[in-house]
Design a protein around this motif. Sequence first.
Motif, short mmCIF file in Angstrom:
data_model
loop_
_atom_site.label_atom_id
_atom_site.label_comp_id
_atom_site.label_asym_id
_atom_site.label_seq_id
_atom_site.Cartn_x
_atom_site.Cartn_y
_atom_site.Cartn_z
N UNK A 1 1.24 66.30 27.26
CA UNK A 1 2.53 65.66 26.95
C UNK A 1 2.48 64.17 27.29
N UNK A 2 1.87 63.84 28.43
CA UNK A 2 1.77 62.43 28.82
C UNK A 2 0.98 61.61 27.82
N UNK A 3 -0.16 62.17 27.37
CA UNK A 3 -0.97 61.46 26.37
C UNK A 3 -0.20 61.30 25.06
N UNK A 4 0.49 62.37 24.65
CA UNK A 4 1.27 62.29 23.40
C UNK A 4 2.39 61.27 23.52
N UNK A 5 3.06 61.26 24.68
CA UNK A 5 4.14 60.29 24.88
C UNK A 5 3.59 58.86 24.87
N UNK A 6 2.45 58.65 25.54
CA UNK A 6 1.86 57.31 25.56
C UNK A 6 1.50 56.85 24.15
N UNK A 7 0.88 57.76 23.36
CA UNK A 7 0.53 57.38 22.00
C UNK A 7 1.78 57.10 21.16
N UNK B 1 7.17 54.48 30.35
CA UNK B 1 7.49 55.78 29.75
C UNK B 1 6.50 56.85 30.18
N UNK B 2 5.19 56.52 30.15
CA UNK B 2 4.19 57.51 30.55
C UNK B 2 4.33 57.87 32.02
N UNK B 3 4.58 56.89 32.86
CA UNK B 3 4.78 57.17 34.29
C UNK B 3 5.99 58.06 34.51
N UNK B 4 7.08 57.78 33.78
CA UNK B 4 8.27 58.60 33.93
C UNK B 4 8.02 60.04 33.51
N UNK B 5 7.30 60.20 32.37
CA UNK B 5 7.01 61.56 31.91
C UNK B 5 6.12 62.29 32.90
#
Length: 523
Positions: free
Chosen positions: A174-180, A25-29
Motif C-alpha cells: 500500500x505504501x509503494x502504491x500510495x507513493x507512486x 503522504x507515504x510516511x502518513x500511510x
Amino acid sequence: MRRWLRRLKPRSLRARLVLGVTLLATSAVLLCQAAGLALLHSWLTDQVDGRLTRFQPVPQLYQDVADGRTASGEAGRTSGLPSDYRVYFYDRGGHRLAMSLSGDGGSAGPRLPKSEAELGLKNGRPATVAATDGGSTWRVIARSGTDGTRVVVALPLKEVDEATSRMLWFSLAIGVAVAAGVVLFGTLAVRLGLRPLVGVERTARRIAEGELELSVPDRHAVTEVGHLSRALNTMLDRLRTALRRTEASEQRLRHFLADAGHELRTPLTSLQGFAELLVQEPEMSLERRQEAQQLIVRNADRMSRLIESLSQLARLGEVPATRWQPVDLLSLVADGIAAVAVRHPGRSIGLGTLADPEDDARVNELDVVEAVGDPHQLAQILSNLLTNACVHTPTGTHIQVRVGTFRVRPHGPGTTGPGRTSANAPLIPGTRVCAVEVADDGAGLAESHARRVFERFYRADAAERAAAAGSGLGLAIAAGAAEANGGRLELEARPGEGCTFRLLLPYQPAAAATAAPAPHTCV
C-alpha cells in the motif's frame, strides 16, 4: 557523499513540492499501517492469552503426574487436551519433569528452562518464549497444581505471526502504491497549480530582457499568485513611471543645456567678434570704434542678464522665500503698472478689482488685498507678467490687471481644467486665496504653445527667437517664484480670446496683518 546528495537534491520548486508531498503522504500511510499492525498483533496476542487463561487441566491430569504416568498413557486419553496446546510440569523441587502433554503430537514446542527459578513466570501472567526449532514464538502461562507441582500451558503464536507478516507486506505494498500515485497525480496537480506562477515567471523574464511595457497576467484574484501579480504590476507601474520621469528629466536637462548654450553663444560670439575687430583694426575710425564698443557693452549686458536669470532660477529651485510678510497687492500692482508704463508708454494698462461670483460682499469696496510672501519676488512676478503682455501682444492691445480674493472651487481657477496651464501644483478646493490677473484681448495662444509657456527658454514665436527678443526665462522665473511663495501661477488662453495670467497667493486678512504670518497654513 555530500556532493552526491547535492546532485540528488531537486532544484526546481515543482520537484521539491512533489518530493515533499510524496514523503509526507507515504510516511502518513506507513505510520497508519504500522499503528494498525501493532494493534492487530496486540489483539491477536490477547486472543491467545484469553485461551491460555480459560484453559484448565482436568484434576485427573495432576493425579497422573503425581503417579508418574506419561502423557501418552491413560491420562493423555482422558485429558481432552486441544490439538495446539502444550502442557509441561515442574515438581516440588522446581525441576522440569520429562513428561509433557501435546495435543497434536508434534516435536516443536516452547523453549523452557530446566529449572522453575529460571522460568520467571508469575501465576496467571502470560509471557512469550522462543520455539525449540527457531520458528514462531510461543505464548506460555504458569499455574500451581496439587502437591506443590507447577503446570506450564503453552500455545503457538504461528497464526499471529503469519497474520502480522501478511499485514506487513500488505502495508508495504500500500505504501509503494500510495507513493507512486502521489508522485503521478501530485506532479499533475502541482503542474496545474503552478501554471499561473509559471506565467508570472515567463512575463518577468521577458520584462527583465527589456520588454518593460508588459504586465503580469492577473487572472487569479483570490490566490497568492493573484496577490503577487498585483504587487508586481504595481511595482512595474511605479518603475515605468520613475523611468519615464527620469527620461523626461534627462531630456529636459539636455534641452536646457542646449538652449542655455545657444543663448549664451550668441552674445559671446558677438563679444568675441567685435573684440577681435578692435584688436585687428587699430586704425579704424572713431565712429566705428564707438559702435563696436556699444555692441560689446550691449551683448555683455545681455549675457549678464541671462546668467543672472539662470542663477535666479537655480536659487528658486533650492530654497523657498525667506522674507515672509504681509503684502498689499493693490499697492504692489499699482507700482508695477507705473514702472512698466515708463518703459512702454504707448500701452493701455487698466487696474480693476476681481469679483468672486459666489461671494455676497461687494468686492468693489475693497481697498486692501493682503497676501503673505516675499515682496521683492512678488514684484518681480508682476513685472515679468506685465512686461510679457506688453512685449508679446500687438500695439493697441488693451491690458487689464485685476486684484481680489476668492475661494478655490472644484474645476475653477487654481485647479486643473481645460484651457488652463500651470507649472505649479493645483490648490485645494475651498482654500481662500488672493489673486492677481493680467489679461489682454490679443490673439491668444494655441493649445500646443500654451502647454509650454512655462518651460525654460521656450518662445512661441520662432521669429522672436531669431531676433533675440528675450531669453524665454521670464515666465519660468515667475512660476518658480510663485511656488517659492506658496502660490500658483497659471495661464488661461484660447486662440482669438486673449491670454489671462493668474497669480494665486496665500490669503492674509487685513485685520491680521500685524500678527505673525503663517504662510503654509492657508494654501
